[in-house]
Motif scaffolding. Sequence first.
Motif, PDB file in Angstrom:
ATOM      1  N   SER A 211     -10.276  -0.198   7.712  1.00 27.96           N
ATOM      2  CA  SER A 211      -9.755  -0.417   6.296  1.00 27.96           C
ATOM      3  C   SER A 211      -8.720   0.544   6.191  1.00 27.96           C
TER       4      SER A 211
ATOM      5  N   GLY B  64      -5.218   0.854   2.915  1.00 33.04           N
ATOM      6  CA  GLY B  64      -4.565   0.530   1.671  1.00 33.04           C
ATOM      7  C   GLY B  64      -5.016   1.271   0.546  1.00 33.04           C
ATOM      8  N   GLU B  65      -6.392   1.379   0.190  1.00 34.13           N
ATOM      9  CA  GLU B  65      -6.857   1.933  -0.747  1.00 34.13           C
ATOM     10  C   GLU B  65      -8.261   2.691  -0.329  1.00 34.13           C
ATOM     11  N   PRO B  66      -8.834   3.513  -1.091  1.00 38.00           N
ATOM     12  CA  PRO B  66      -9.951   4.058  -0.473  1.00 38.00           C
ATOM     13  C   PRO B  66     -11.145   2.995  -0.624  1.00 38.00           C
TER      14      PRO B  66
ATOM     15  N   GLU C   9       5.715   5.763   4.473  1.00 45.94           N
ATOM     16  CA  GLU C   9       6.050   6.766   4.919  1.00 45.94           C
ATOM     17  C   GLU C   9       5.891   7.651   5.953  1.00 45.94           C
TER      18      GLU C   9
ATOM     19  N   VAL D 118      -9.795  10.589  -0.141  1.00 47.27           N
ATOM     20  CA  VAL D 118      -8.580  10.157  -0.961  1.00 47.27           C
ATOM     21  C   VAL D 118      -9.311   9.891  -2.366  1.00 47.27           C
TER      22      VAL D 118
ATOM     23  N   ARG E 192      -3.963   8.307  -6.733  1.00 45.33           N
ATOM     24  CA  ARG E 192      -2.642   8.571  -6.800  1.00 45.33           C
ATOM     25  C   ARG E 192      -2.460   9.925  -7.960  1.00 45.33           C
TER      26      ARG E 192
HETATM   27  P1  ATP Z   1       4.425   2.977  -3.964  1.00 46.11           P
HETATM   28  O1  ATP Z   1       4.668   4.303  -2.943  1.00 46.11           O
HETATM   29  O2  ATP Z   1       5.942   2.549  -3.803  1.00 46.11           O
HETATM   30  O3  ATP Z   1       3.941   3.502  -5.031  1.00 46.11           O
HETATM   31  P2  ATP Z   1       2.380   2.288  -2.179  1.00 46.11           P
HETATM   32  O4  ATP Z   1       1.913   3.879  -2.122  1.00 46.11           O
HETATM   33  O5  ATP Z   1       1.229   1.449  -2.831  1.00 46.11           O
HETATM   34  O6  ATP Z   1       3.589   1.776  -3.155  1.00 46.11           O
HETATM   35  P3  ATP Z   1       1.951   2.091   0.700  1.00 46.11           P
HETATM   36  O7  ATP Z   1       2.771   3.151   1.432  1.00 46.11           O
HETATM   37  O8  ATP Z   1       1.732   0.683   1.281  1.00 46.11           O
HETATM   38  O9  ATP Z   1       2.778   1.717  -0.765  1.00 46.11           O
HETATM   39  O10 ATP Z   1       0.556   2.784   0.349  1.00 46.11           O
HETATM   40  C1  ATP Z   1       0.380   3.829   0.516  1.00 46.11           C
HETATM   41  C2  ATP Z   1      -0.744   4.398  -0.238  1.00 46.11           C
HETATM   42  O11 ATP Z   1      -2.058   3.600  -0.121  1.00 46.11           O
HETATM   43  C3  ATP Z   1      -1.324   5.727   0.093  1.00 46.11           C
HETATM   44  O12 ATP Z   1      -0.646   6.872  -0.495  1.00 46.11           O
HETATM   45  C4  ATP Z   1      -2.637   5.768  -0.835  1.00 46.11           C
HETATM   46  O13 ATP Z   1      -2.613   5.890  -1.958  1.00 46.11           O
HETATM   47  C5  ATP Z   1      -3.369   4.446  -0.141  1.00 46.11           C
HETATM   48  N1  ATP Z   1      -4.089   4.414   0.966  1.00 46.11           N
HETATM   49  C6  ATP Z   1      -3.797   3.659   2.180  1.00 46.11           C
HETATM   50  N2  ATP Z   1      -4.700   3.809   2.880  1.00 46.11           N
HETATM   51  C7  ATP Z   1      -5.751   4.611   2.194  1.00 46.11           C
HETATM   52  C8  ATP Z   1      -7.159   4.660   2.669  1.00 46.11           C
HETATM   53  N3  ATP Z   1      -7.831   4.612   3.703  1.00 46.11           N
HETATM   54  N4  ATP Z   1      -7.966   5.627   1.861  1.00 46.11           N
HETATM   55  C9  ATP Z   1      -7.313   5.889   0.299  1.00 46.11           C
HETATM   56  N5  ATP Z   1      -6.187   5.546  -0.080  1.00 46.11           N
HETATM   57  C10 ATP Z   1      -5.362   4.941   0.928  1.00 46.11           C
END
Ligand code: ATP
Length: 660
Positions: free
Chosen positions: A395, A397-399, A427, A528, A531
């Motif tokens: 998984s 992208g998000e929690p 990053e 996590v 944001r």
């Molecule tokens: P932007 O930085 O332009 O606002 P974004 O942060 O959505 O866009 P990505 O680099 O694709 O762009 O996403 C990274 C973010 O996704 C992480 O900072 C975090 O908030 C979230 N994220 C990714 N994986 C996880 C995870 N396994 N659990 C919780 N959050 C996650």
Amino acid sequence: MDDRNGWGRNRPEPTGSPHDPPTSFVEQATVTNAADDEPLDAQFEDAWPACWERAADLLSWDEAYDTVLDDSNAPFYRWFTGGELNASYNCIDRHLEAGRKNHAAIRWEGKRGERETYTYQDLFVAVNEFAAALRELGVEADDVVTIYLPMIPELPIAMLACARIGAPHSVVFAGLSADALATRMDAADSEYLVTCDGYYRRGDAFNQKSKADNARLAVEQDVETVVVDRLGEELPHVLGDDEWDYHDLCAEFAGASVEPVSRDAEDMLFLMYTSGTTGDPKGVVHSTGGYLAQIAWTARSVLDIQPADTYWCAADIGWITGHSYIVYGPLALGTTTVMYEGTPDYPDRDRLWEIIDRNAVDIFYTAPTAVRAFMKWGTEYPDRHDLSSLRLLGSVGEPISPRPWRWYYEHIGDGECPIVDTWWQTETGAIMVSTLPGVDPMKPGAAGPPLPGIEVAVVDEDGNEVDPGKAGYLTIPRPWPAMARTLYDGDERYRAEYWDRFSDPDADDWWYFSGDTASVDDDGYVTVLGRVDDVINVASQRLSTMEIESAIAEVDGVAETAVVGRSSERRGTEIYAYVSAAGDPSDGLRERILESVADAIGPIATPEAVVFTPELPKTRSGKIMRRLLEDIANGEELGDTSALRNPEIVGEIQSERDRS
Ligand code: ATP
Ligand code: MG
């Protein structure tokens, strides 16, 4: 490369809980808990930063590096300096030399039921031909080539062809607008574009070239454009000046062979923009050596990818997840990577399960937003298919909150596949926080400990570490190989975005700030919370929207939810919840939601309003756009909605809000 090396990680002890790694998985895992070994974390710690040589050892170098980490110009770190290598050689040629030319590299599933397999030999041929074609068009090392393609095989082929000749690529997600493309081409001063006539969106032919044409009109530089003919007769197109047909060009160079260009470890492999969930997308620069090393290492140790596997990451290559874990990671390891074009619900809601069944997929990696949709659609779709080939689920992208986690575990993994919840960012380039699936117990809702060699710290406003269980800012106090080297719009912005907040330049003490909030438990597992902007202040209490969302998401009948703050004279901020229901919301759902939040967090966190909506607004990478929901709650004028995948939903939510 498929040897097991007994890298152990003895923390924490198996708990006997239902979420210990399943024995059947542990028995074959790449990274295991070898009781006699020193734990892997300790091994990495003792030898930091030299520990990262293990990752570099997974690659083939043309020139050995002298120094693992050069921190003389922090926070502009350099890894594996003096080393030279080529990414396309590492992802293709060396597998041919190892006698694996007939092994499938890419299995492609097209939107119209087309299926294609590229063996490593096929990939070698295609990449060499297109590399020769790019050279012919004038592309030289360090020229940025923009790629604006949907999920068709020409996309990874073009990326690898660029890598072969040392030209950094900048892939722009195909669904983005002409404006977005022009901005990205301008920023990189890119004079080369690879695009297509069009592609299928659900059932319909969709014109991509007209968007590319508009972008070209908007940029100052002349642009040589290569057009992949994806739709043929269905969408006839005419090539103008400086436009070339992809397949004609390749035919001209049939059988060509292009020597891979040795690149300095620090040379840019690609440029990639963040998703734009929290603000303007940031153009992130990734290196060749450090990036590839950590990608290969994490693909192996976290995703457990072995060469004999069929591995599938169902993301889009237009985002970092696809770069790292559809293209570079799996191909560097010589496995079979599946790529699919389309959406999980077209032609039917069992598209993904059908692909897993047909290809006997071993490892499946997707996003929580998808899992929540599967849950809403119900088990009848996965139940129609044989998913027993799966051994690991991922998984990103998000929690992923506990209920979708459990659904994924039970209904897709049949209780036998570990889930790796991988935290990382555009990053960071590579996975940073996750359980090691053959070693660590899983905790639904928590991503896991930082990987060996990685350090994270959760700190307060002043940069002091907070106690276990307390929320704070998620920072990374030490560099890592796949880290972004800078931002495309300059070193200054890079420092300002990520380093200024928690670093002490006078003491040469550099802490990377992720922009996320999190907490760490007694076992070192990171949860996590969201944001930084997602913390709201209610009656002088700081509440995490993510925590409230988790409480709501636990309620039966809730498919998906987003919580935002609304300014109120009385309480400072009130909590506003948007909920997409799995069934009929009139069935007491609102009451159950309020009760669940009060139970889990306290009455102070109870939403003032619960607005039901068929869908939540999402970015093109599938993340919920809370910023916009906040504007709706506050009755403010809405900014630009072009970053949305489903802009039509905004009007519906507004009128629903007015009713509630
Ligand atoms: P932007 O930085 O332009 O606002 P974004 O942060 O959505 O866009 P990505 O680099 O694709 O762009 O996403 C990274 C973010 O996704 C992480 O900072 C975090 O908030 C979230 N994220 C990714 N994986 C996880 C995870 N396994 N659990 C919780 N959050 C996650
Ligand atoms: Mg971000």
